[in-house]
Structure formats: C-alpha cells, structure tokens
Design an enzyme around this catalytic site. Structure first.
Site, mmCIF file in Angstrom:
data_model
loop_
_atom_site.group_PDB
_atom_site.id
_atom_site.type_symbol
_atom_site.label_atom_id
_atom_site.label_comp_id
_atom_site.label_asym_id
_atom_site.label_seq_id
_atom_site.Cartn_x
_atom_site.Cartn_y
_atom_site.Cartn_z
ATOM 1 N N SER A 200 31.468 39.081 43.188
ATOM 2 C CA SER A 200 32.128 40.062 43.956
ATOM 3 C C SER A 200 32.665 41.236 43.322
ATOM 4 C CB SER A 200 33.432 39.228 44.503
ATOM 5 O OG SER A 200 33.915 39.877 45.362
ATOM 6 N N CYS A 326 45.395 33.570 48.244
ATOM 7 C CA CYS A 326 44.938 32.890 49.753
ATOM 8 C C CYS A 326 46.008 31.906 49.855
ATOM 9 C CB CYS A 326 43.606 32.129 49.587
ATOM 10 S SG CYS A 326 42.621 33.204 48.711
HETATM 11 C C1 LIG Z 1 38.105 36.223 44.782
HETATM 12 C C2 LIG Z 1 37.158 34.883 44.407
HETATM 13 C C3 LIG Z 1 36.324 34.713 45.443
HETATM 14 C C4 LIG Z 1 36.381 35.395 46.927
HETATM 15 O O1 LIG Z 1 35.739 36.490 46.460
HETATM 16 P P1 LIG Z 1 35.957 37.605 47.599
HETATM 17 O O2 LIG Z 1 35.057 38.695 47.483
HETATM 18 O O3 LIG Z 1 37.480 37.809 47.933
HETATM 19 O O4 LIG Z 1 35.391 36.934 49.064
HETATM 20 C C5 LIG Z 1 35.650 33.527 45.432
HETATM 21 N N1 LIG Z 1 35.604 32.630 44.141
HETATM 22 C C6 LIG Z 1 36.588 33.196 43.184
HETATM 23 C C7 LIG Z 1 36.583 32.307 41.916
HETATM 24 C C8 LIG Z 1 37.438 34.138 43.468
HETATM 25 O O5 LIG Z 1 38.390 34.476 42.412
#
Ligand SMILES: *Cc1c(COP(=O)(O)O)cnc(C)c1O
Length: 403
Positions: A200, A326
């Site tokens: 991401s 979250c």
């Molecule tokens: C932030 C995160 C996600 C989600 O990524 P987004 O781009 O915000 O949807 C998934 N897995 C982990 C381990 C994260 O830290």
C-alpha cells in the site's frame, strides 16, 4: 505548534519528492494510458516505469507480475477471495493467523460464510507463529496460506521465508500482507517463495488510495473487476495514473539504502522504548524486542487507559495511537493484544507510537520528556492501582525480556 507525528503505521505523509513526481500527471501528462495518441502513450510509459520500480523493490522476476489496486485492503481482499474461488474445486481450507489486519481477517470470516474453512493460528506471547504450526495445520483440502510479513500493531516480523518453504513443499499458494514490511525489511518474493504479496502506497510516504498486488507468474486467481483490459484484464478501470507514479517513486525511495535507513529508525525506536521503560514504572513492551519492525513502539501502561494517554499527548502536539486506526473509536480492545495473551485491562492501557523516515531524535526526546508527567497525572486520577487491579505482576510482565 508543530505536530510530532508518531502514527506512521496508520499513514505517512507524502514526501515532497514523491509529490513533485506526481504533479505533472494531473496536468500536462493527464492522458488515459489506454489511448493510442502520444498523450496516452506518455501515461502508459509512466505506469510501466512504476511497475518496474515496484517489481524491483520486492525482487519480482517480471514487472508484469505487479497489479495496481486501490490499496492494501483491496490487495488483501483480491488475493484471498481470488485464490479461494479459483481453487474451490481443489479444496476449501485456508490457513491464517489470529493477528492479521482486518482486511485479511474479515475477508476470511466472509469466506467462512461462503463455505470455506479457515484455521486462525494462535500466536505466542510476542506475536510469532512458526512454520511448524503452519505445516501442522495443512490438510488435503488446504488451498491458501496467508500470513502477514509484519504486524501493524506490535511490530512482530513473522518467519515468512520459512512459511514460504513449507507452502512450496506442499504446493499450496502463499500470500503475505506486506503492507507494513515494505520499506522496513528486505523482501524478496523469489527467495521467500511468496506467490502473492500485498502493498500500500500510503504506508511508505506515497499517496493514499493506491496499492499493488504481486501475483507470481503462473498463479491464477479470479478477476477482481471486470471491464477493460487494464492490469492484464484482471482489475479493470482507468488507472490511478498520478497515484501509480507516486507509489513507484515512493517505493524506490523507501527501499534504497534500506539497511542503513532501517538501522537508523531502529535506533530511534530503541531510544523511545528504553527511555519509556527507564522513566515510567509499571510499563510493559508489547511485541518482541528482536525481529520487530524498526519503527514500532507499543507499550502497555499499567492502571490507565490508552485513550486518555492519546488525548493528553494530542494536546501536547504528539500524534500516537492506542491500537490500529481501524479499531480505535470502538471499545473492544485490539484483537492482536488479546491474541498475545494480555487481559482486557492491560490491552486497554496500550499506546502505539510508530516512527516515519522523517522522525528525529529531538522528537523522540520530546515524547520522553512529556509522557512521564501525563502518565503520573492520569494515574493519580485512575480508579485502578496496585490494590484495585486484578492483574498480577506475573500476568502483566509476561514474556518481558529480563532487564
Ligand atoms: C494499513 C494496512 C492495511 C490496509 O491498507 P490500506 O491501503 O489502508 O487499505 C492492510 N494491512 C496492514 C498490515 C496494514 O497496516
């Protein structure tokens, strides 16, 4: 007042260099990458360049194995659902861990309602699973193993190379959520036998709303979005051009001189953790001291609420977290802290501070100056203390390294 931003596991600032690289792709180079004319071809070139940058960062054999998505959650959903439905005839069993991000856990929960069976492996008191645990959970119905590379709350680095070996030996697909690991530890999808890897952009100083899924050549998973031919027809829709360009630049920066940068961040992390342990009594570190994300500090402070520490830190211009972004806003303690065996009371007293590539020693020292006063204020007001708390020393200090 300048904010001391210590919530880089939630998101990071787009670096000036990344922003500068992105800007022309909103204006002069705005083309649709599918267009045949020069404006379109410019855009296509930029996307293929970013694909090469992402592929290089994880040592993918071929840039065509990189598929751009709208972020980490989408990549996780796609990898897991796509693999599950593609392999439905072979079996219906998935292996994961109890401490995955909700993008993985809630996807698995949903798949259970569609007839799949999921094993949620327990973790030890520092958040580790072992390759042996994974191997023992394999049945002749197992079609997918999904284990995160690095935990976003307590920083545990899972043994993904060993798990990759097990997956390969049993010819089972192996997906890893590497959203926190990219730019923090070296990743090599070939050496680690990883079939699918989620990333991401906004976790390594790139923009939000852009991510990627590595899918090893030869691995088939269901199409995510039907439509045009974008992303090899697997994820249709006109590409997020500027986002993709930004992610490519950000991952290149994040993985250049990785060892030196990680060592520097880890030194700051240790200064923060050790400083807290020295200055504040009745604190435990959540997660391991070794094999830990270089930017992650997570502590439980006895007798007080993480949320109240957060608010007081916020007033002092320090941005932290009491769990993952979250879960904050809900009263349930983090599933990760419960999975490492913390009682609810201790889990509620947790504070996560995560460094960014731009964090400084002055910032860490400022936190160390401010936090002890906040903690003693809050403790003075708390109904919990050594007489009223039911949590014993033995339970509180479980799995702490001997000083
Ligand atoms: C932030 C995160 C996600 C989600 O990524 P987004 O781009 O915000 O949807 C998934 N897995 C982990 C381990 C994260 O830290």
């Amino acid at each position: 007042m300048n904010t001391i931003y210590l919530d880089n596991a939630a998101t990071t600032a787009v670096s000036p260099e990344v922003l500068e690289t992105m800007l022309p792709y909103f204006t002069e180079h705005f083309g649709n990458p599918s267009s045949v004319h020069a404006t379109g071809r410019d855009a296509r070139k930029a996307i293929e360049n970013a694909r090469r940058q992402v592929a290089a960062a994880i040592n993918a054999a071929n840039p065509q194995e990189i598929y751009f998505t709208a972020g980490g959650s989408e990549s996780d959903n796609w990898a897991i659902k796509g693999a599950a439905f593609q392999n439905r005839k072979k079996g219906n069993h998935i292996i994961t861990t109890a401490i995955e991000h909700h993008a993985v856990l809630h996807t698995c929960k949903w798949l259970e309602r569609q007839g799949f069976e999921v094993t949620y492996l327990p973790v030890d008191e520092n958040g580790f699973v072992t390759a042996e645990q994974v191997e023992q959970a394999i049945t002749d119905r197992t079609i997918l193993i999904t284990v995160m590379a690095a935990n976003n709350e307590i920083g545990t680095l899972e043994p993904i190379a060993e798990i990759g070996k097990v997956a390969k030996a049993h010819k089972i697909l192996f997906h890893t959520d590497a959203v926190q690991a990219v730019g923090a530890i070296p990743l090599d999808v070939q050496a680690m036998n990883i079939d699918m890897l989620s990333m991401s952009g906004h976790k390594f100083h790139g923009p939000k709303g852009i991510g990627a899924l590595y899918i090893r050549r030869g691995v088939r998973i269901d199409t995510l979005i039907h439509g045009g031919a974008q992303e090899r027809g697997q994820r249709a829709g006109t590409e997020n051009l500027a986002g993709i360009v930004g992610m490519g630049k950000a991952i290149e920066i994040a993985t250049t001189d990785l060892a030196a940068k990680s060592a520097k961040t880890a030194a700051l992390r240790d200064r923060l953790i050790d400083g807290i342990l020295e200055r504040i009594p009745d604190v435990r570190v959540n997660g391991p001291r070794e094999r830990r994300l270089p930017n992650n500090c997570n502590v439980s402070v006895r007798y007080i609420e993480g949320e109240s520490m957060l608010l007081r830190l916020d007033l002092a211009g320090i941005a932290a977290s009491s769990g993952s972004a979250c879960t904050s806003g809900s009263l349930d303690p983090s599933h990760v802290l419960l999975a490492i065996g913390l009682p609810h009371e201790v889990a509620h007293g947790s504070l996560r501070m995560t460094l960014g590539s731009d964090s400084t020693q002055e910032e860490v020292d400022k936190v160390l100056e401010v936090l002890p006063g906040i903690v003693s204020d809050l403790r003075a007001m708390s109904v919990l203390n050594e007489r009223t708390s039911t949590v014993t020393d033995e339970v509180f200090y479980r799995a702490q390294p001997k000083a």
